[in-house]
Design a protein around this motif. Structure first.
Motif, PDB file in Angstrom:
ATOM      1  N   TYR B 469       8.339  12.572  -0.825  1.00  0.00           N
ATOM      2  CA  TYR B 469       7.013  12.303  -1.533  1.00  0.00           C
ATOM      3  C   TYR B 469       6.976  10.836  -1.148  1.00  0.00           C
ATOM      4  O   TYR B 469       5.813  10.084  -1.817  1.00  0.00           O
ATOM      5  CB  TYR B 469       6.810  12.773  -2.651  1.00  0.00           C
ATOM      6  CG  TYR B 469       6.610  14.573  -2.877  1.00  0.00           C
ATOM      7  CD1 TYR B 469       5.456  14.982  -2.459  1.00  0.00           C
ATOM      8  CD2 TYR B 469       7.704  15.316  -2.961  1.00  0.00           C
ATOM      9  CE1 TYR B 469       5.285  16.238  -2.610  1.00  0.00           C
ATOM     10  CE2 TYR B 469       7.631  16.661  -2.702  1.00  0.00           C
ATOM     11  CZ  TYR B 469       6.399  17.008  -2.443  1.00  0.00           C
ATOM     12  OH  TYR B 469       6.191  18.539  -2.537  1.00  0.00           O
ATOM     13  N   PRO B 616      -7.335   3.254  -7.572  1.00  0.00           N
ATOM     14  CA  PRO B 616      -6.971   3.715  -6.571  1.00  0.00           C
ATOM     15  C   PRO B 616      -7.599   5.074  -6.042  1.00  0.00           C
ATOM     16  O   PRO B 616      -7.791   5.305  -4.994  1.00  0.00           O
ATOM     17  CB  PRO B 616      -5.249   4.078  -6.817  1.00  0.00           C
ATOM     18  CG  PRO B 616      -5.215   3.189  -8.072  1.00  0.00           C
ATOM     19  CD  PRO B 616      -6.378   3.022  -8.728  1.00  0.00           C
ATOM     20  N   LEU B 617      -7.851   5.868  -6.875  1.00  0.00           N
ATOM     21  CA  LEU B 617      -8.314   7.070  -6.733  1.00  0.00           C
ATOM     22  C   LEU B 617      -9.884   6.811  -5.864  1.00  0.00           C
ATOM     23  O   LEU B 617     -10.272   7.632  -4.924  1.00  0.00           O
ATOM     24  CB  LEU B 617      -8.733   7.958  -7.964  1.00  0.00           C
ATOM     25  CG  LEU B 617      -9.493   9.304  -7.680  1.00  0.00           C
ATOM     26  CD1 LEU B 617      -8.657  10.425  -7.023  1.00  0.00           C
ATOM     27  CD2 LEU B 617     -10.164   9.764  -9.093  1.00  0.00           C
ATOM     28  N   PHE B 619     -10.869   3.914  -4.519  1.00  0.00           N
ATOM     29  CA  PHE B 619     -11.126   2.816  -3.421  1.00  0.00           C
ATOM     30  C   PHE B 619     -10.212   2.998  -2.242  1.00  0.00           C
ATOM     31  O   PHE B 619     -10.159   2.579  -1.086  1.00  0.00           O
ATOM     32  CB  PHE B 619     -10.599   1.533  -3.920  1.00  0.00           C
ATOM     33  CG  PHE B 619     -11.692   0.840  -5.012  1.00  0.00           C
ATOM     34  CD1 PHE B 619     -12.917   1.268  -5.175  1.00  0.00           C
ATOM     35  CD2 PHE B 619     -11.310   0.268  -6.214  1.00  0.00           C
ATOM     36  CE1 PHE B 619     -13.691   0.851  -5.957  1.00  0.00           C
ATOM     37  CE2 PHE B 619     -12.267  -0.359  -7.039  1.00  0.00           C
ATOM     38  CZ  PHE B 619     -13.401   0.117  -6.857  1.00  0.00           C
ATOM     39  N   LEU B 620      -9.070   3.756  -2.594  1.00  0.00           N
ATOM     40  CA  LEU B 620      -7.917   3.992  -1.436  1.00  0.00           C
ATOM     41  C   LEU B 620      -8.136   5.221  -0.827  1.00  0.00           C
ATOM     42  O   LEU B 620      -8.152   6.396  -1.276  1.00  0.00           O
ATOM     43  CB  LEU B 620      -6.647   3.852  -1.865  1.00  0.00           C
ATOM     44  CG  LEU B 620      -6.175   2.740  -2.798  1.00  0.00           C
ATOM     45  CD1 LEU B 620      -4.709   2.799  -3.026  1.00  0.00           C
ATOM     46  CD2 LEU B 620      -6.131   1.470  -1.678  1.00  0.00           C
ATOM     47  N   SER B 621      -8.129   5.191   0.689  1.00  0.00           N
ATOM     48  CA  SER B 621      -8.223   6.610   1.495  1.00  0.00           C
ATOM     49  C   SER B 621      -7.190   6.562   2.498  1.00  0.00           C
ATOM     50  O   SER B 621      -7.218   7.276   3.397  1.00  0.00           O
ATOM     51  CB  SER B 621      -9.528   6.460   2.184  1.00  0.00           C
ATOM     52  OG  SER B 621     -10.796   6.378   1.147  1.00  0.00           O
ATOM     53  N   SER B 622      -6.177   5.908   2.112  1.00  0.00           N
ATOM     54  CA  SER B 622      -4.792   6.039   3.048  1.00  0.00           C
ATOM     55  C   SER B 622      -3.465   6.468   2.213  1.00  0.00           C
ATOM     56  O   SER B 622      -3.214   5.601   1.279  1.00  0.00           O
ATOM     57  CB  SER B 622      -4.743   4.836   3.988  1.00  0.00           C
ATOM     58  OG  SER B 622      -5.692   4.340   4.555  1.00  0.00           O
ATOM     59  N   GLN B 623      -2.864   7.184   2.862  1.00  0.00           N
ATOM     60  CA  GLN B 623      -1.851   7.641   2.130  1.00  0.00           C
ATOM     61  C   GLN B 623      -0.904   6.592   1.877  1.00  0.00           C
ATOM     62  O   GLN B 623      -0.074   6.826   0.782  1.00  0.00           O
ATOM     63  CB  GLN B 623      -1.169   9.004   2.918  1.00  0.00           C
ATOM     64  CG  GLN B 623      -0.154   9.650   2.202  1.00  0.00           C
ATOM     65  CD  GLN B 623      -0.479  10.875   1.703  1.00  0.00           C
ATOM     66  OE1 GLN B 623      -1.440  11.475   2.009  1.00  0.00           O
ATOM     67  NE2 GLN B 623       0.042  11.503   0.769  1.00  0.00           N
ATOM     68  N   TYR B 626      -1.216   4.518  -1.157  1.00  0.00           N
ATOM     69  CA  TYR B 626      -1.125   5.118  -2.647  1.00  0.00           C
ATOM     70  C   TYR B 626      -0.171   4.574  -3.405  1.00  0.00           C
ATOM     71  O   TYR B 626       1.083   4.502  -3.132  1.00  0.00           O
ATOM     72  CB  TYR B 626      -1.027   6.701  -2.721  1.00  0.00           C
ATOM     73  CG  TYR B 626      -2.122   7.515  -2.050  1.00  0.00           C
ATOM     74  CD1 TYR B 626      -3.568   7.110  -1.670  1.00  0.00           C
ATOM     75  CD2 TYR B 626      -2.021   8.809  -1.854  1.00  0.00           C
ATOM     76  CE1 TYR B 626      -4.228   7.616  -1.315  1.00  0.00           C
ATOM     77  CE2 TYR B 626      -2.997   9.567  -1.674  1.00  0.00           C
ATOM     78  CZ  TYR B 626      -4.166   9.048  -1.369  1.00  0.00           C
ATOM     79  OH  TYR B 626      -5.237   9.747  -0.931  1.00  0.00           O
ATOM     80  N   MET B 630      -1.334   7.383  -8.032  1.00  0.00           N
ATOM     81  CA  MET B 630      -1.772   8.592  -7.062  1.00  0.00           C
ATOM     82  C   MET B 630      -0.818   9.636  -6.448  1.00  0.00           C
ATOM     83  O   MET B 630      -1.167  10.605  -6.440  1.00  0.00           O
ATOM     84  CB  MET B 630      -2.442   7.812  -5.787  1.00  0.00           C
ATOM     85  CG  MET B 630      -3.742   7.058  -6.329  1.00  0.00           C
ATOM     86  SD  MET B 630      -5.107   8.390  -6.494  1.00  0.00           S
ATOM     87  CE  MET B 630      -5.346   8.969  -5.013  1.00  0.00           C
ATOM     88  N   ASN B 634      -1.230  13.481  -6.918  1.00  0.00           N
ATOM     89  CA  ASN B 634      -1.182  14.452  -5.784  1.00  0.00           C
ATOM     90  C   ASN B 634      -0.157  15.699  -6.346  1.00  0.00           C
ATOM     91  O   ASN B 634      -0.445  16.629  -5.549  1.00  0.00           O
ATOM     92  CB  ASN B 634      -0.497  13.755  -4.532  1.00  0.00           C
ATOM     93  CG  ASN B 634      -1.373  12.980  -3.746  1.00  0.00           C
ATOM     94  OD1 ASN B 634      -2.538  13.118  -3.982  1.00  0.00           O
ATOM     95  ND2 ASN B 634      -0.838  12.403  -2.705  1.00  0.00           N
TER      96      ASN B 634
END
Lengths: 382, 681
Positions: B469, B616-617, B619-623, B626, B630, B634
């Motif tokens: 992970y 982060p939830l 504004f961020l869209s790249s794994q 994270y 985040m 997950n």
């Protein structure tokens, strides 16, 4: 100068062709590891396309945020079929064509006559049974009736266990009972779900009978519900098929059955919880990737390890006979309920049903008043 | 979205007007930060409330959305519930924190260890502790280890008192560490001479608490206490994770909105966000909630002026009248207590000490009326104006009064009570930790917990977290976000706060920071996302870092301003006479002295950054970007509907707690020494 430009262009050409097209995919729900390995394999055999996989814990929450902030969508996202209305209404996804799948999956992603997703898989609601607790209790069969279901729950209760576990205020489960009394569908008028009618009342009364009159059903929150089954407190519980892999890993002595039929022969249709890939940016690389992941072989690989019903017909045929679990899941899918895809269903129906059930089942509000209020709330949010 | 640029321009002009005359060379960086992250999103949100807004389409509707929100009975009920809940949390937090602080202060041995135990919940990210508590409380349909102890069912989805009280308790549990720290630090400002005098007078612990500690610490700590009340008013996570806003109540089942027994205004706005795609409507509700916050803030603000009680009484009367008229107060009955408050104001202006009595009588009438109405109509009869008046009356009544204990209780009783209380609270602190440890070492994905040890122990969850992970990568991202946030705060807040201390004209910027901090919340996140997209800050760790920094600006300013103000002015004046310019004075005189206080600020920001989850939830869209929060989210997935991996979550949570706890332990000296000055927080 021209020669110089030509030389320069010739030098650039290989670089331009070596740049792979990037496809961003948002993925959610179970199977994160399995899907990642599929993506890795795709990236290995398709050097011209680079897939960037992002795991999104709560897909609809993320999509709503993107809609509200006019944010950047990915190229592809895996969504639940009843979230479709929100995206088609916002006009952010593209219709797709040439989809080969079963009628149920096709219908799941159909909005205003257009198909809006590459159907991928579905979870289906089933009844889980703790085999170890059935000593001296006749084991029910696939074609069981509601009376059999009731008798089994009663017998389990008499043996000191919980007869049936079911989340009593969750619309996700109530939908099946509601449809059972409404000719197998969630009744709608002009796209607005109707909850203030006899069929829905009968379904709510049946809940009242199970939970308050016979007291053979018990409601827990999801995490407690699963654990109560694992620790053999409960004989039966109703849930999506996605729990099968975890229970198998734990070597639980369990099996699954389809939902029973009402005593008049009408089935209680389980919800077909379909997931499919919607496209925000259509391009050849996106199509190449989707064709790959929804191909029979790859879909079968994903669904076999995660115990999902594949949308690909060939994969479904192959897995349908794989073992008892897949057989029961396929059997359940024949009567499945496909939830409406409208925006109002997603945004208002669930909340209204849940509140009406809570107030009615706790005895705080009469049945008719609770569902009349639910109807008003739904209409207000149409 | 053609409206975006004009609104940006107009809000920049308003902002400049509000912060004009601030020393730009010292305040510019902070001003830019506050403008982008807090001020502009508020103005943008307010603007779109006048439109039907289906991004990117805008349609002007005037006051339609605002008027619809203003008359929604669901919003009234939610505000009332939140007010009642926030009051309960405040009282519990104060009582627990004061008693803990007094107990720790009087200990001869183990005081440091116990202080660290009391501070421990602060080191546990909120989403971890709330989930752990929920598992402990609700168990199987309300049957849990705790419920068997209390011999009652704690089903949070149907038991209204249980849902209301347990959410309050968990919020108190989360807030006690900082409150205790503030109170304990303010107690240390009491002169040793007074302490000796109290010993010579033979005061028992009750008398000491009411005559020495409370009167001296309350005025210093009160601004923080009131801000903590406002913070509770904005609470979201505890409700969202524990009850989802439920259980349902009859009066909350309306046409426009559905409100449950724990639907706070934060949850209410969140639900609105989910029930409509017309974000103009959501913005309208946010504006109304913002106005309520502003009125409450005005009352809290007036506590700063110890000698100007008239401002406090006037703001209470105005707020009372407004809430009564609007429908969230006492209605027409409100005229009666207002008459008493008015009399109190007149008496105060004539310098009569009986003004407090009149205020207390008014508040008592208010309270009796509210309780009587509640006995008839339940939670719907809660009055926000009464809640405010009671808080003001309680604090006024403590000032300048001598409390004598009529019962002469032997010292051994107090000693025993102190040991029992500290032991009980230590167990309470450690309970959720045990719950997370249980999950982390359990082979099975099992929750709720119903035995002391897991049936099958394993360490594989930890290795799984590392190898499958990407824990290291998430940790790296969290560290980067924290470093950006701490760096930004220190580089922007310190010069600006110094400038505010050096020149009174700059304090306007401080006022704007406080205003934006309390006006913003869940409801301003979407406008913030729009702004960040415009600036290209979406999907960057820098964006998350500066968002955290801006949201930590208010508490950092509150921590730093009184400290810098308490540094003797003659040092500054002497340096000025020697020809030192502002920059030299700031860096050579103030900076070295302020290092403990700046470290405290750094630790506060670190905690904010580490625990930050919403930014982060959104504004961020790249794994690969994270952070740990985040990554842990997950593992839980769509809480309540997905199939969560609790054992992996537990392992990740333990690793997280160990790392934060280590930071916390290393910086404990600074945390306890740099928190307060005589000027108050």
């Amino acid at each position: 100068m021209k020669r110089l430009l030509l030389v320069f262009s010739l030098i650039l050409v290989p670089f331009v062709f070596s740049i792979a097209a990037t496809v961003t995919v948002w993925f959610s729900w179970e199977g994160q590891k399995e899907f990642q390995s599929i993506v890795n394999e795709f990236n290995r055999v398709h050097p011209d396309v680079q897939v960037n996989l992002v795991y999104i814990p709560n897909m609809i929450q993320k999509l709503r945020i993107m809609l509200a902030s006019n944010g950047n969508f990915p190229d592809i996202a895996l969504i639940r079929n009843n979230d479709l209305g929100l995206l088609t209404d916002a006009n952010v996804i593209k219709p797709v064509s040439g989809i080969k799948t079963t009628a149920a999956f096709y219908k799941s992603f159909l909005v205003n006559g257009s198909e809006y997703a590459y159907p991928y898989y579905a979870d289906i609601q089933v009844v889980y049974l703790n085999k170890a607790l059935f000593k001296g209790i006749p084991f029910p069969k696939n074609d069981w009736s509601f009376s059999d279901f009731e008798k089994t729950a009663e017998a389990l209760k008499n043996n000191g266990h919980i007869g049936l576990l079911l989340q009593k205020t969750s619309p996700y489960f109530f939908d099946s009972f509601n449809a059972a009394f409404n000719d197998g569908i969630i009744p709608e008028k002009n796209g607005i779900p109707l909850v203030n009618a006899t069929g829905t009342f009968k379904a709510a009364k049946l809940y009242n009978y199970l939970f308050n009159e016979r007291k053979i059903a018990v409601s827990y929150k999801k995490m407690a519900l699963v654990n109560a089954f694992k620790t053999q407190r409960a004989g039966m519980f109703m849930m999506g098929s996605f729990l099968i892999p975890d229970f198998l890993n734990l070597n639980l002595d369990f099996t699954i059955l389809p939902y029973p039929s009402l005593d008049n022969g009408n089935p209680i249709p389980p919800v077909l919880d379909s997931k499919g890939f919607v496209i925000f940016n259509s391009n050849p690389a996106v199509k190449e990737f989707l064709d790959y992941v929804t191909s029979a072989k790859i879909e079968e690989k994903f669904c076999k390890s995660t115990y999902k019903l594949p949308a690909n017909e060939e994969a479904m045929k192959s897995l349908g006979e794989e073992n008892t679990f897949f057989k029961t899941m396929s059997l359940s899918a024949r009567n499945a309920l496909i939830l409406p895809r409208s925006k109002v269903f997603k945004e208002a129906y669930g909340k209204a049903i849940s509140t009406a059930l809570t107030l009615y089942l706790s005895g705080e509000m009469p049945l008719e008043e609770a569902f009349a209020r639910a109807q008003k709330y739904i209409i207000q949010h149409k | 979205m053609s409206l975006f640029l004009p609104v940006l321009l107009v809000s920049a002009v308003i902002f400049l007007f509000l912060t004009a005359k601030a020393k730009p060379s010292y305040t510019f960086a902070l001003a830019v930060l506050v403008f982008i992250v807090s001020f502009f999103p508020i103005i943008w949100g307010t603007t779109i409330s006048f439109f039907d807004f289906f991004p990117p389409r805008l349609h002007f509707v005037g006051l339609k959305n605002l008027s619809s929100a203003f008359t929604d009975p669901g919003l009234f009920l939610s505000i009332k519930i939140t007010a009642m809940w926030a009051l309960l949390v405040l009282i519990l937090k104060l009582v627990i924190s004061y008693t803990l602080a007094l107990s720790i202060l009087s200990l001869k041995k183990f005081s440091k260890i116990l202080y660290m135990v009391v501070l421990t919940p602060w080191a546990i990210p909120t989403y971890i502790s709330v989930i752990a508590w929920t598992a402990l409380i609700s168990g199987y349909g309300g049957e849990s280890l705790l419920s068997s102890l209390f011999r009652m069912n704690f089903d949070l989805s149907s038991n209204i008192p249980a849902a209301f009280l347990w959410t309050s308790f968990v919020s108190v549990w989360l807030g006690v560490p900082v409150m205790t720290m503030v109170i304990l630090s303010s107690m240390q400002t009491i002169s040793p001479a007074l302490q000796d005098l109290s010993k010579m007078e033979g005061l028992d612990p009750y008398e000491k608490a009411t005559n020495l500690y409370l009167p001296h610490t309350l005025p210093i700590a009160f601004p923080y206490i009131f801000l903590s009340f406002l913070g509770s008013f904005k609470e979201f996570t505890v409700f969202f994770l524990m009850t989802g806003g439920g259980p349902s109540v009859i009066s909350g089942f309306g046409e426009k909105s559905i409100v449950g027994a724990t639907t706070s205004v934060g949850v209410f706005i969140y639900n609105k966000f989910y029930s409509t795609r017309n974000y103009g409507v959501v913005a309208a509700y946010s504006v109304i909630v913002g106005v309520v916050m502003l009125i409450l803030l005005a009352i809290g603000w007036n506590y700063r002026f110890h000698r100007r009680k008239n401002s406090l009484i006037i703001s209470t009367i105005v707020a009372h009248a407004f809430f009564d008229f609007w429908g969230v107060g006492s209605g027409m009955f409100g005229i009666i207590p207002i008459l008493f408050y008015g009399t109190s104001l007149i008496l105060f202006s004539k310098r009569s000490r009986s003004f407090k009595k009149f205020f207390a009588i008014g508040a008592s009438i208010d309270l009796i009326h509210m309780l009587f109405e509640m006995s008839k109509y339940g939670i719907n009869a809660v009055s926000l104006s009464t809640v405010i008046s009671v808080i003001v009356a309680l604090t006024l009544s403590f000032e300048g009064k001598i409390h004598v204990s009529f019962l002469k209780i032997p010292n051994s009783f107090w000693k025993g009570a102190k040991i029992l209380w500290l032991s009980f609270w230590s167990i309470t602190v450690l309970l959720p930790l045990w719950s997370v440890l249980f999950m982390a070492f359990s082979k099975e994905n099992i929750i709720p917990i119903d035995s002391f040890f897991p049936t099958s122990l394993t360490l594989s969850n930890f290795s799984n977290i590392f190898y499958n992970y990407g824990f290291f990568n998430s940790l790296k991202n969290t560290l980067i976000i924290s470093a950006i946030a701490i760096g930004t705060v220190l580089l922007t807040i310190f010069p600006a706060t110094w400038a505010a201390v050096d020149s009174k004209k700059v304090t306007k910027l401080g006022n704007v920071i406080v205003f934006t901090s309390f006006f913003s919340g869940m409801h301003t996140l979407i406008p913030l996302a729009i702004t960040f997209k415009f600036l290209g800050l979406m999907n960057t760790l820098f964006g998350v870092g500066i968002a955290v920094a801006a949201h930590s600006a208010a508490i950092s300013y509150f921590l730093l301003y009184p400290f810098l103000s308490s540094i003797p002015k003659n040092l500054n004046e002497a340096a000025k006479l020697d020809g030192a310019n502002g920059f030299v004075r700031m860096t050579r005189i103030y900076l070295p002295i302020a290092i403990p206080s700046l470290t405290t600020v750094g630790v506060f920001v670190l905690m904010e950054a580490w625990n930050s989850f919403i930014f982060p939830l959104i504004f961020l869209s790249s794994q690969h970007l994270y952070p740990v929060s985040m990554m842990l989210y997950n593992l839980i997935g769509e809480y309540g509907t997905s199939y969560s991996q609790w054992n992996l979550f537990g392992a990740g949570a333990i690793l997280n707690i160990v790392i934060v706890g280590t930071f916390f332990f290393i910086s404990r000296k600074y945390i306890t020494s740099g928190v307060i000055s005589k000027g108050g927080i």
